[in-house]
Motif scaffolding. Structure first.
Motif: not given
Length: 72
Positions: A9, A50, A53
């Protein structure tokens, strides 16, 4: 696994910032097209990573939820 995803990220975010800085400079049309395409690819990759996660969805206070409990 979480540490790896956080590092990825961070890398995507750094790339996005770099491409945005590049777009503020003088570029040929070909260079600009390349940077815009790479920016879109990095943003898409960041969004997907994102979401994978951090799959939690928060509902704003007072926002109505649908039948699944997800705010719209």
């Amino acid at each position: 696994m979480l540490d790896e995803n956080l590092a990825r990220i961070r890398a995507h975010r750094n790339n996005i910032h770099r491409y945005r800085r590049l777009l503020k400079t003088r570029l040929s049309q070909l260079e600009r097209q390349f940077v815009e395409r790479r920016l879109a690819e990095e943003q898409s990759a960041l969004d997907g990573l994102t979401a994978a996660t951090f799959p939690v969805s928060f509902r704003a206070s007072g926002a109505p939820a649908n039948a699944t409990g997800i705010a719209q």
